[in-house]
Write a protein that holds these residues in place. Structure first.
Motif, PDB file in Angstrom:
ATOM      1  N   LYS A 284      -1.706  -3.853 -11.154  1.00 14.95           N
ATOM      2  CA  LYS A 284      -1.379  -4.394  -9.834  1.00 14.95           C
ATOM      3  C   LYS A 284      -2.504  -5.277  -9.320  1.00 14.95           C
ATOM      4  CE  LYS A 284      -0.671  -0.266  -8.141  1.00 14.95           C
ATOM      5  NZ  LYS A 284      -0.302   0.906  -7.287  1.00 14.95           N
TER       6      LYS A 284
ATOM      7  N   VAL B 119      -3.091  -5.347  -3.578  1.00 17.10           N
ATOM      8  CA  VAL B 119      -2.064  -4.318  -3.423  1.00 17.10           C
ATOM      9  C   VAL B 119      -2.698  -2.933  -3.437  1.00 17.10           C
ATOM     10  CG1 VAL B 119      -0.028  -3.258  -4.495  1.00 17.10           C
ATOM     11  CG2 VAL B 119      -0.224  -5.758  -4.346  1.00 17.10           C
TER      12      VAL B 119
ATOM     13  N   GLU C 266      -2.332  -0.329  -0.291  1.00 13.14           N
ATOM     14  CA  GLU C 266      -1.719   0.988  -0.484  1.00 13.14           C
ATOM     15  C   GLU C 266      -2.558   2.104   0.120  1.00 13.14           C
ATOM     16  OE1 GLU C 266       1.051   0.368  -4.468  1.00 13.14           O
ATOM     17  OE2 GLU C 266      -1.007   1.064  -4.720  1.00 13.14           O
TER      18      GLU C 266
ATOM     19  N   TYR D 252       6.197  -4.147  -3.602  1.00  9.11           N
ATOM     20  CA  TYR D 252       5.488  -2.868  -3.650  1.00  9.11           C
ATOM     21  C   TYR D 252       5.801  -1.962  -2.458  1.00  9.11           C
ATOM     22  CZ  TYR D 252       2.885  -4.838  -7.540  1.00  9.11           C
ATOM     23  OH  TYR D 252       2.548  -5.390  -8.759  1.00  9.11           O
TER      24      TYR D 252
END
Length: 220
Positions: free
Chosen positions: A15, A19, A23, A53
């Motif tokens: 990823k 990202v 997260e 995502y």
């Protein structure tokens, strides 16, 4: 970084680094909304990343300004009017822990302005243009500043507005607040909260990701 791709979009395992960072905050109940401020040419692909995502807390993706503090002002202006506390975080710091973020939040609610930081481990020398040491600061007083940096929204907005009026550019958001004569407190962070900036940071980032997976029992 020396790559054609901007560092925040480089892949860390499977990823983009950005990202991984988002997260962290997506998983925190204390975080209400995220405003993602990026380069003008990256808005559409970041919007696609957010959808791919499932980053539901990212409410908007905006094109930033020419300098960091300009981008922070753009992001702040997009937040809902009832948001009173904000945090500013670097997109290339994916290893900040929930515990550290909460510590910064708690410190900010007590003092109105707080930054994540760690004590420096090395002796620091001040050097002039000729490469000659001019001063050795006391190491015990030196801290390496990280993000997130957390503030009462009205305070940071006033500081950034004053910076615009004075044509002042700081290297972080705390500098603008300090110019108002307001004390900024430190919340101790972790040495693993690295800013992925140069090529040698990438292998260490892979190592930190593997360690985190082992701790969570999700080793790959």
């Amino acid at each position: 970084m020396g790559t054609a791709e901007s560092k925040q979009y480089l892949l860390l395992r499977d990823k983009p680094i950005l990202v991984h960072t988002l997260e962290v905050f997506e998983a925190m109940a204390e975080i209400a909304d995220v405003c993602l401020v990026v380069g003008e040419d990256d808005v559409s692909r970041c919007e696609a990343m957010v959808a791919t995502y499932g980053l539901h807390k990212v409410k908007t993706v905006l094109a930033g300004g020419s300098e960091r503090q300009h981008s922070v002002r753009i992001g702040m202006a997009a937040l809902h009017s009832d948001v009173n506390w904000i945090m500013v975080h670097d997109g290339v710091r994916p290893f900040v822990t929930h515990e550290a973020v909460r510590a910064c939040m708690r410190k900010a609610t007590l003092t109105e302005a707080a930054v994540m930081a760690v004590p420096v481990k090395d002796t620091i020398k001040q050097v002039n243009e000729a490469g000659v040491i001019t001063k050795t600061p006391e190491r015990r007083s030196l801290w390496a500043i990280q993000t997130p940096q957390a503030f009462r929204r009205s305070l940071l907005w006033e500081a950034l507005e004053r910076a615009v009026q004075d044509d002042f550019l700081g290297t972080d958001d705390a500098m603008a607040v300090e110019r108002l004569g307001v004390s900024v407190s430190v919340a101790q962070g972790d040495y693993t909260n690295i800013k992925i900036t140069t090529p040698e940071d990438l292998p260490y980032a892979e190592f930190l990701l593997a360690v985190r997976d082992r701790e969570r029992g999700t080793e790959q």
